[in-house]
Write an enzyme that holds these catalytic residues in place. Sequence first.
Site, PDB file in Angstrom:
ATOM      1  NE  ARG A   1     -47.918  72.625  -6.923  1.00 20.23           N
ATOM      2  CZ  ARG A   1     -48.239  71.460  -7.443  1.00 20.23           C
ATOM      3  NH1 ARG A   1     -49.384  71.304  -8.081  1.00 20.23           N
ATOM      4  NH2 ARG A   1     -47.420  70.427  -7.327  1.00 20.23           N
ATOM      5  CG  ASP A   2     -48.206  77.425  -2.495  1.00 17.89           C
ATOM      6  OD1 ASP A   2     -48.370  76.418  -3.237  1.00 17.89           O
ATOM      7  OD2 ASP A   2     -48.877  77.608  -1.475  1.00 17.89           O
ATOM      8  CD  GLU A   3     -44.644  71.683  -5.005  1.00 15.63           C
ATOM      9  OE1 GLU A   3     -44.078  70.586  -4.956  1.00 15.63           O
ATOM     10  OE2 GLU A   3     -45.890  71.823  -5.110  1.00 15.63           O
TER      11      GLU A   3
ATOM     12  CG  ASP B   1     -40.991  66.003 -10.190  1.00 18.47           C
ATOM     13  OD1 ASP B   1     -40.787  65.405  -9.121  1.00 18.47           O
ATOM     14  OD2 ASP B   1     -42.078  66.525 -10.460  1.00 18.47           O
TER      15      ASP B   1
ATOM     16  CD1 TRP C   1     -38.558  63.137  -5.478  1.00 18.67           C
ATOM     17  CD2 TRP C   1     -39.301  61.034  -5.709  1.00 18.67           C
ATOM     18  NE1 TRP C   1     -39.826  63.188  -6.020  1.00 18.67           N
ATOM     19  CE2 TRP C   1     -40.294  61.922  -6.169  1.00 18.67           C
ATOM     20  CE3 TRP C   1     -39.550  59.668  -5.779  1.00 18.67           C
ATOM     21  CZ2 TRP C   1     -41.524  61.486  -6.665  1.00 18.67           C
ATOM     22  CZ3 TRP C   1     -40.767  59.225  -6.278  1.00 18.67           C
ATOM     23  CH2 TRP C   1     -41.737  60.121  -6.715  1.00 18.67           C
TER      24      TRP C   1
ATOM     25  CD  GLU D   1     -48.995  67.988  -9.660  1.00 20.78           C
ATOM     26  OE1 GLU D   1     -48.303  67.712  -8.674  1.00 20.78           O
ATOM     27  OE2 GLU D   1     -49.715  69.009  -9.720  1.00 20.78           O
TER      28      GLU D   1
END
Length: 888
Positions: A463-465, A472, A530, A741
């Site tokens: 996708r657009d990522e 992650d 993160w 996901e």
Amino acid sequence: MSIRVEEIRCEYKENPIGIDILRPKFSWKLMSEEYNIYQTAYRILVAKDPKFENVVWDSGKINSNQSVHIEYDGPSLESRTRYYYKIKVWDNKGNESEWSPINFWEMGILDKKEWIAKWISPRENPENPEACPYIRKEFLLKKNIKWARVYVSSLGMYELHLNGLRVGDWYFTPGWTSYHKRIQYQTYDVTSFLRVGKNAIGVILGPGWYKGYLTWEKVKNIYGERLALILQLHIQYEDGDEEIIITDNNWKFAYGPILMSEIYDGEIYDANLEEEGWDLPNFNDNKWENVEEIEYSKEVLIAQESLPVRKIEELKLISLIRTPANQLVIDMGQNMVGWVRFKVSGQKGEKVVLKHAEILDKDGNFYTENLRKAKQTIEYTLKGNEVEIFEPHFTYQGFRYVLVENYPGEVNLENFTGIVIHTDLEITGYFRCSDELINKLQHNIVWGQKGNFVDIPTDCPQRDERLGWTGDAQVFMRTACFNMNVAPFFTKWLHDLKVEQFSNGGMPFVIPDVLYVLPNRENKHSSSGWGDAVVICPWTLYLCYGDKRILEELYENMKAWIEYIRKQGENEYLWNTGFHFGDWLALDASEGSYTGSTPRDLIATAFYAYSTSLLVKSAKVLGKNEDAEKYTKLYSKIVESFRKEFVRPDGQLIADTQTAYVLALMFDLIEEKHKKKAITRLVQLIEENNYHLTTGFLSTPYLCHVLTKYGYVDIAYKLLLQKDYPSWLYQILKGATTIWEHWDGIKEDGSLWDPAMNSFNHYAYGSIGDWLYRVVAGIDTSEEKPGYKHILIKPYPQAFQFVEAQYNSINGLIKVFWENKKNEFYMKVHIPPNTSASIYLPYSEKLDEKEISFTPRSEIREIRKEKEGVVIKTGSGKYEFRYSFKQY
């Protein structure tokens, strides 16, 4: 000879060229069929010639058992120079090896002043700003050539040609780094490409990550608005003269057949615009324009750090589907990352249009909603009257299914091939067991890593990522280290993380950091779990590869992160302020939320404690004793505050969730007297959910480890083997070939999760692989002797008839096979030379060593009885154990 030196590496690589590490490190593996072999000494010889007539460094005989990360300690290394090296060793049984095969490494450009080439940039095509420029230069060579090297980089991506041939098999060069601070250059040996007389260099530029569309807002020109190239071709003639061809304003450019090539959107290519021979000498370029020299720093140029992205394998298509919507769809049989190479014949102007998607929807139709704004489309216009073969240039797709929207003539599966691309990492791990669904899970974990290790560790490839999300990466990293040799890959990424850290110690969500272009920048950094990647990832690399250098390089960043947390809020021992993702996608989230119900300040403080504990360990490894003492005290205060804030007097946590108990128990945040109550409550929560998990990204990696640690490995196996939602095997029974996901990306009734965030190739939940390797197979490393210098073999055999696993560690190949039939247990273990091992025999708590068959017993160093059972201490060799036991 009874001992050999093999698998020699310089900076983890075999014969690398163009490195800029001034004191490179060498590693090797010992091969011997004898038992209990270890190295007692080594000698390294380095020379400028393969005959070793011009020796520049002789280490002499060094008494040491170290065979990894030996640092070059000779005179200063010279730019653009090849060095040859060979190694010999001595062992504890008086054997001296032959010299190893001769390996080499080659230095790149070490002094930025040596970059005499100019950054050159073509004028943007006013008719089509998306078009990719072609750049060329002819030059004359008058004498015989001894050797030639190209040093090249770009703003954007480049594809290099010499005399009509593509140079190298690397893709998406120069790679994605924090471009304002670090841009890699690549080195190519082009000696065989050149000839006396006329020659021609050709380069195609594409937008790539530098100026192409990025993020879900599809922002363009994040790093800059102009594509540019810098290149130096160094030629040494046989008579000793040298010549340098450089980029300057005498190079020419034109726009050709690539009308658009974007990472998210695919490529538009018109073969009628091809100019044959554009990358050959004697091409008529009178209509081409001169490039412009532009000002751009050369100080940011660094040598290639990671391994390149390459074509790794090819997949044949398995079927052709006519969907209920009457669309023609090709099934690859595997959710993959790369592109489709196709062959086509037709008339001039006819088109091939291919679209790519991961799944078919409930009705069996081609599904693209989860791609969001990414088009993933290839459009090719034929020049006609010949067989045409096409592959795109500066784009890749994440897909299993290909919609053939246009194709001249009949669609024949033999004309389509799936090209799988990813960073070319050595496969180091292997796991197989008696349960084929678990083997499929392992397959999916590995394919999830393949598809998301495209120069950086991405969250998803479709996708657009496709961004380097830190959370992650850190949750999957230990699994990644088992599957592949990711040391150079993560070293490069961590160097970008290092330079992207904010001056106050905060950390971006993604590395390289591109989210700053989005609105509300204040919420785009420093979430717990993160940002903790700055501590967890270097420590994990050290643990798996035993290399202190990454700890040395990131140590101040680790400290800065802890100090950043310390300054948040009024209580320096709690983290109860700011934005946090929490346990992302945990199943106890409220309606409309992506975050589980566990309080974010509990999670944040837990990770604060964990990262501080790893900082303490790192300080001790590096001999920073004052820091170790300082942060030990801080850690104690954080744990004390955690208990006051989140643990009730009776030992129950204030948050009655699986996540809370997993993190508190894994990070040792609960008092000893309360641990039994805590683990009992965690098990109850699992039982109350019919033996299913509710955990998200941050706690799932630790769930089965916690259950194992506190004596509930049977519950961990139950979770692993569940087949209904939510579970790892549920996805497989729904047709998954990579990790999803969401636990229910495809729901039980066949409907789909919200397309706003529903990737079917997202490796975070693949972190269960770490538990498979370290607990089910039982292969682990000692922290005191990391890099598997001292190996722990401690399987917990349940559920499966057999398990077979191996790991090619930096210190050698480790193998484990165990078989469990009724009440008979058999295990075979291979320990590599120059290592030692502690082998824990399962089910042996109530056995006497005389009841166990050891082969060969005479080579075992020590047998002792512990509470957990019989433990064997041994060195290298192949060992077998067989015994009967009773199920208690």
